[in-house]
Write an enzyme that holds these catalytic residues in place. Structure first.
Site, PDB file in Angstrom:
ATOM      1  CE1 TYR A  90      -4.351   1.388  -0.089  1.00  0.00           C
ATOM      2  CE2 TYR A  90      -2.965   3.224   0.567  1.00  0.00           C
ATOM      3  CZ  TYR A  90      -4.154   2.746   0.059  1.00  0.00           C
ATOM      4  OH  TYR A  90      -5.121   3.633  -0.329  1.00  0.00           O
ATOM      5  CB  THR A  98     -14.952  -0.280   0.664  1.00  0.00           C
ATOM      6  OG1 THR A  98     -13.597  -0.262   0.208  1.00  0.00           O
ATOM      7  CG2 THR A  98     -15.097   0.630   1.871  1.00  0.00           C
TER       8      THR A  98
HETATM    9  P1  NAD Z   1     -15.622   2.046  -2.995  1.00  0.00           P
HETATM   10  O1  NAD Z   1     -15.213   1.016  -3.987  1.00  0.00           O
HETATM   11  O2  NAD Z   1     -16.573   1.646  -1.929  1.00  0.00           O
HETATM   12  O3  NAD Z   1     -16.295   3.330  -3.735  1.00  0.00           O
HETATM   13  C1  NAD Z   1     -15.849   3.805  -4.958  1.00  0.00           C
HETATM   14  C2  NAD Z   1     -16.850   4.826  -5.490  1.00  0.00           C
HETATM   15  O4  NAD Z   1     -16.295   5.350  -6.711  1.00  0.00           O
HETATM   16  C3  NAD Z   1     -18.217   4.242  -5.865  1.00  0.00           C
HETATM   17  O5  NAD Z   1     -19.224   5.193  -5.557  1.00  0.00           O
HETATM   18  C4  NAD Z   1     -18.138   4.081  -7.386  1.00  0.00           C
HETATM   19  O6  NAD Z   1     -19.386   4.145  -8.065  1.00  0.00           O
HETATM   20  C5  NAD Z   1     -17.280   5.284  -7.706  1.00  0.00           C
HETATM   21  N1  NAD Z   1     -16.629   5.185  -9.010  1.00  0.00           N
HETATM   22  C6  NAD Z   1     -15.665   4.319  -9.413  1.00  0.00           C
HETATM   23  N2  NAD Z   1     -15.300   4.584 -10.698  1.00  0.00           N
HETATM   24  C7  NAD Z   1     -16.044   5.646 -11.084  1.00  0.00           C
HETATM   25  C8  NAD Z   1     -16.127   6.397 -12.275  1.00  0.00           C
HETATM   26  N3  NAD Z   1     -15.363   6.140 -13.335  1.00  0.00           N
HETATM   27  N4  NAD Z   1     -17.031   7.401 -12.328  1.00  0.00           N
HETATM   28  C9  NAD Z   1     -17.825   7.693 -11.277  1.00  0.00           C
HETATM   29  N5  NAD Z   1     -17.769   7.036 -10.108  1.00  0.00           N
HETATM   30  C10 NAD Z   1     -16.896   6.015 -10.021  1.00  0.00           C
HETATM   31  O7  NAD Z   1     -14.267   2.639  -2.409  1.00  0.00           O
HETATM   32  P2  NAD Z   1     -13.812   3.238  -0.994  1.00  0.00           P
HETATM   33  O8  NAD Z   1     -13.006   2.207  -0.301  1.00  0.00           O
HETATM   34  O9  NAD Z   1     -14.939   3.889  -0.289  1.00  0.00           O
HETATM   35  O10 NAD Z   1     -12.770   4.338  -1.490  1.00  0.00           O
HETATM   36  C11 NAD Z   1     -13.063   5.710  -1.586  1.00  0.00           C
HETATM   37  C12 NAD Z   1     -11.817   6.503  -1.238  1.00  0.00           C
HETATM   38  O11 NAD Z   1     -11.474   6.246   0.130  1.00  0.00           O
HETATM   39  C13 NAD Z   1     -10.589   6.102  -2.068  1.00  0.00           C
HETATM   40  O12 NAD Z   1      -9.821   7.238  -2.337  1.00  0.00           O
HETATM   41  C14 NAD Z   1      -9.824   5.189  -1.114  1.00  0.00           C
HETATM   42  O13 NAD Z   1      -8.453   5.132  -1.395  1.00  0.00           O
HETATM   43  C15 NAD Z   1     -10.102   5.901   0.208  1.00  0.00           C
HETATM   44  N6  NAD Z   1      -9.853   5.080   1.417  1.00  0.00           N
HETATM   45  C16 NAD Z   1     -10.388   3.835   1.550  1.00  0.00           C
HETATM   46  C17 NAD Z   1     -10.112   3.094   2.690  1.00  0.00           C
HETATM   47  C18 NAD Z   1     -10.673   1.712   2.878  1.00  0.00           C
HETATM   48  O14 NAD Z   1     -10.229   0.990   3.795  1.00  0.00           O
HETATM   49  N7  NAD Z   1     -11.636   1.293   2.092  1.00  0.00           N
HETATM   50  C19 NAD Z   1      -9.296   3.624   3.713  1.00  0.00           C
HETATM   51  C20 NAD Z   1      -8.805   4.916   3.564  1.00  0.00           C
HETATM   52  C21 NAD Z   1      -9.082   5.642   2.404  1.00  0.00           C
END
Ligand code: NAD
Length: 386
Positions: free
Chosen positions: A235, A275
């Site tokens: 990561y 997620t």
């Molecule tokens: P997720 O997969 O649950 O959500 C992704 C979202 O992006 C969805 O709403 C999807 O429809 C949208 N999406 C994807 N491609 C798209 C496109 N081309 N056009 C429009 N919408 C699009 O992901 P998540 O884990 O909630 O991640 C969201 C952010 O949080 C990311 O930046 C991730 O790095 C960050 N994050 C996640 C975690 C974790 O543990 N999951 C921890 C810290 C930070």
């Protein structure tokens, strides 16, 4: 039809509409059980708002801040008798619940990386909201087509510099395996930056600024992750970490661009949660299983909704690190928690997986993402799919 989970590796290819609605309702109930959030943006655009952190952000915005929201996401509707993707049902449920309470809740389903969807979204903002004072950027995607060059980039989850070997769990067979991943090529590092770095966030802000739909004192925030040593090779020090470095640089550039409006751009480093995006990262499902056991025992465990409630109620401030990032991951990164993670990591195996980790909780969270295994939903009932 009767909809059952169909799991293929780290994804479930079916989703249950009523279950997804229940999942959204549970998060709304959590927010309603907390105090109303007064001092935050009241007209918010959320990019990537249908699942995970973006969905939780939108729920807090709508029900905690009583904000009007526009959500952008890319989800599959019901088609040829097949259920829609979970995010489609989540977004539909959220629009319904928000409107029932008299809040504006508009959604745009399409590729947020494209200029076409940016234009459509801006037109909608102009028509329905006038100006917005909040922009949340929460996209997680495996690919992006650059609107300037037309080239499509694919992100990879690989180490940089040298190969990585480490423990991971096969969530189907519950076996702990050693995986080995070769280092990324320069092209893969660059492609991951193009997809998950800050280029598109900046492009959104540029176009919102050019259209004059950003209000004075607008705030924008994107999400990042750092995590502990066991996940660093894949990561923080890997291709995705490099892309997140770029996202952080973009925050500074964006902050500068918002200067005339008195606006702010922030990076929030969030906790590891289950997620769709995080389930796809090697090592992370095992790390989450171990982490959740420890944090639940200590009473400090949080999911997306608790994290986003904290973020919004701090008005995108509070608990900043030396680089100015908001650290919502403080409870995860607590020294005692991480010492325990390290101890367990050294001894966890297929035989003791359920004893030393909350693998059960991990699987439960995973099924909830797709609307399955939620209490109060009759999964034997026929569901009508168009
Ligand atoms: P997720 O997969 O649950 O959500 C992704 C979202 O992006 C969805 O709403 C999807 O429809 C949208 N999406 C994807 N491609 C798209 C496109 N081309 N056009 C429009 N919408 C699009 O992901 P998540 O884990 O909630 O991640 C969201 C952010 O949080 C990311 O930046 C991730 O790095 C960050 N994050 C996640 C975690 C974790 O543990 N999951 C921890 C810290 C930070």
């Amino acid at each position: 039809m009767i909809i059952r989970p169909k799991i293929r590796g780290f994804i479930c290819i079916t989703a249950h509409p009523e279950g997804c609605e229940k999942n959204v309702q549970r998060q709304i109930d959590y927010v309603k059980s907390r105090e109303e959030i007064a001092r935050t943006p009241k007209k918010i655009l959320l990019i990537g708002s249908s699942t995970g952190y973006g969905l939780a952000s939108r729920i807090v915005a709508s029900f905690g801040c009583k904000a009007d929201t526009v959500g952008v996401y890319f989800e599959r509707p019901e088609m040829d008798g097949k259920p829609a993707s979970a995010g489609f049902y989540n977004a539909r449920a959220l629009d319904k619940f928000s409107r029932e309470e008299g809040r504006l809740s508009e959604s745009v389903n399409g590729d947020a990386f494209s200029d076409d969807i940016k234009r459509k979204t801006i037109a909608l903002i102009r028509e329905k909201l006038g100006k917005i004072d909040g922009v949340i950027y929460s996209l997680a995607s495996p690919r992006r087509t650059d609107p300037l060059s037309g080239e499509t980039y694919k992100s990879v989850l690989k180490p940089i510099g040298s190969a990585f070997s480490g423990k991971t769990v096969n969530t189907d067979t519950e076996q702990i395996l050693e995986i080995s991943i070769d280092p990324a090529t320069d092209g893969e590092i660059e492609a991951t930056r193009k997809v998950m770095g800050g280029e598109d966030w900046e492009r959104w802000i540029d176009q919102l600024l050019a259209a004059d739909v950003l209000a004075e004192d607008v705030q924008t925030c994107a999400y990042s992750y750092i995590g502990p040593e066991v996940t660093w090779p894949i990561y923080a020090h890997g291709t995705i970490g490099k892309a997140k470095d770029h996202l952080e640089q973009s925050a500074k550039i964006i902050q500068n661009k918002l200067k005339n409006l008195g606006g702010k751009a922030a990076i929030s480093v969030n906790k590891a949660v289950v997620t769709q995006a995080s389930s796809a990262i090697p090592v992370v499902p095992l790390y989450n299983s171990v982490l959740f056991k420890i944090m639940k025992q200590r009473g400090t465990h949080e999911g997306c909704i608790e994290q986003m409630y904290r973020l919004f109620s701090s008005n995108f401030d509070g608990n900043r690190d030396e680089q100015g990032r908001i650290r919502l991951d403080n409870l995860e990164m607590d020294g005692g928690v991480q010492r325990e993670v390290k101890e367990i990591w050294a001894k966890i195996s297929t035989e003791n997986l359920r004893e030393f980790s909350d693998f059960e909780g991990y699987c439960q969270d995973f099924l909830h993402l797709f609307g399955f295994n939620l209490p109060g939903v009759d999964y034997e009932k026929e569901v009508e799919i168009s």
